[in-house]
Scaffold this active site. Sequence first.
Site, PDB file in Angstrom:
ATOM      1  N   THR A 139      73.287 -39.797 -29.472  1.00 55.29           N
ATOM      2  CA  THR A 139      73.724 -39.333 -30.647  1.00 55.29           C
ATOM      3  C   THR A 139      72.982 -39.995 -31.501  1.00 55.29           C
ATOM      4  O   THR A 139      73.139 -41.400 -31.420  1.00 55.29           O
ATOM      5  CB  THR A 139      75.244 -40.305 -30.868  1.00 55.29           C
ATOM      6  OG1 THR A 139      76.032 -39.356 -30.028  1.00 55.29           O
ATOM      7  CG2 THR A 139      75.491 -39.407 -32.287  1.00 55.29           C
ATOM      8  N   SER A 140      72.542 -39.405 -32.819  1.00 53.90           N
ATOM      9  CA  SER A 140      71.805 -39.872 -34.017  1.00 53.90           C
ATOM     10  C   SER A 140      70.146 -39.891 -33.430  1.00 53.90           C
ATOM     11  O   SER A 140      69.431 -39.971 -33.033  1.00 53.90           O
ATOM     12  CB  SER A 140      72.753 -40.886 -34.527  1.00 53.90           C
ATOM     13  OG  SER A 140      72.312 -41.730 -35.234  1.00 53.90           O
ATOM     14  N   SER A 141      70.090 -41.757 -33.816  1.00 53.88           N
ATOM     15  CA  SER A 141      69.153 -41.941 -32.815  1.00 53.88           C
ATOM     16  C   SER A 141      68.702 -41.982 -31.509  1.00 53.88           C
ATOM     17  O   SER A 141      67.596 -41.939 -31.043  1.00 53.88           O
ATOM     18  CB  SER A 141      68.525 -44.058 -33.556  1.00 53.88           C
ATOM     19  OG  SER A 141      67.276 -44.306 -33.165  1.00 53.88           O
TER      20      SER A 141
END
Length: 311
Positions: A139-141
């Site tokens: 998730t995200s990075s």
Amino acid sequence: MFASSVAMSLLAAVAFAQQLSSTLTQVVDFGPNPRNVSFYIYVPQNLQPKPPILVAPHWCHGTAQQVFEYRSWAAAGDKYGFITIYPNTSNVVDQCWDVSSNATLTHNGGGDSLGIVSMVKWALKRYGGDKDRVFVSGTSSGAMMTNVLVGAYPDVFAAGSAWAGVPFGCFAGDDFDVWSDACASGKIIMTGAEWATLVKKAYPGYSGFRPKLQVLHGTVDTVLYPQNFEEEIKQWTSVFGYSPTRNETTQNTPLEGWTRYRYGPKFEAYSAAGVDHNIPNQDELVLEYFDLKCRRTKKGKCYSRASGHRA
Ligand SMILES: *[C@@H]1O[C@H](CO)[C@@H](O)[C@H](O)[C@H]1NC(C)=O
Ligand SMILES: *[C@@H]1O[C@H](CO)[C@@H](O)[C@H](O)[C@H]1NC(C)=O
Ligand SMILES: *[C@@H]1O[C@H](CO)[C@@H](O)[C@H](O)[C@H]1NC(C)=O
Ligand SMILES: *[C@@H]1O[C@H](CO)[C@@H](O)[C@H](O)[C@H]1NC(C)=O
């Protein structure tokens, strides 16, 4: 903003790392690792023969330990017999992954991506893993790193699942830990062909199997703007040679308000209405997409690079 939004979702999350058959263990000296990424692994007691491997890169300001505790991968590994690798960044400034350096965006070029691939190769060898069933989801990075790994190492991964990330190469910059405001705020807009060129340049001359990919994004994400979802769609449909026109639309899956668009057998995108950067985990969906509940005893039946089944 980034840190607090992620911290909030952690507070609401259930800790899964209880009553497991095994423990999170650090491995040192596992091969080329120019950026000194550290390597944590969860190997369940009832490992299946030729186990699949899941790579679970953390978010910015996150750690391997947090992904281990707050995602259900280790518990699922206990149940289904697969290994999970939890890489931990050495970037102490914001604990984001190197998704910007030319090295990380180049096959065997170096950067964080090479360190993570070295972990995969070490684990495949040590545990006799299935090189055709290596997966990555974050998730995200961690979603950005998912795009990077499937883009630069199409020879290693069978599939990726990227939650609230950005396209391969969107953060490209002149260093190992560039934060691209332009990309994050959805201002890097290119054609599918331009985006695909970045992926193809990562591994010039490669014409083999490419991992299938699913991307998921909230429509009101103000950390990594939803434009990045549109750019990922352009990029990967172009890489796969699919039309960027949605071929199949399914509403309210897996949650109410989420819509799944399929563009071809190897690429799907979920738009989560009203969801911000705290996109809720749907680990079941990822396990199904990777076919990680499938055991090798059902020979040839599990999704893999070799069989392509259930693509
Ligand atoms: C690599 O990171 C570890 C911490 O995970 C640290 O102890 C070690 O000194 C680092 N090595 C180098 C060469 O930076
Ligand atoms: C990972 O790195 C972070 C930040 O340097 C550190 O707090 C944590 O203990 C490390 N190890 C794990 C398993 O997360
Ligand atoms: C990126 O790295 C590759 C492989 O190391 C190298 O051939 C290429 O010239 C580099 N490109 C740039 C823009 O630095
Ligand atoms: C699009 O959907 C149709 C009908 O379901 C299917 O026959 C076709 O193969 C799909 N195209 C791609 C690229 O998946």
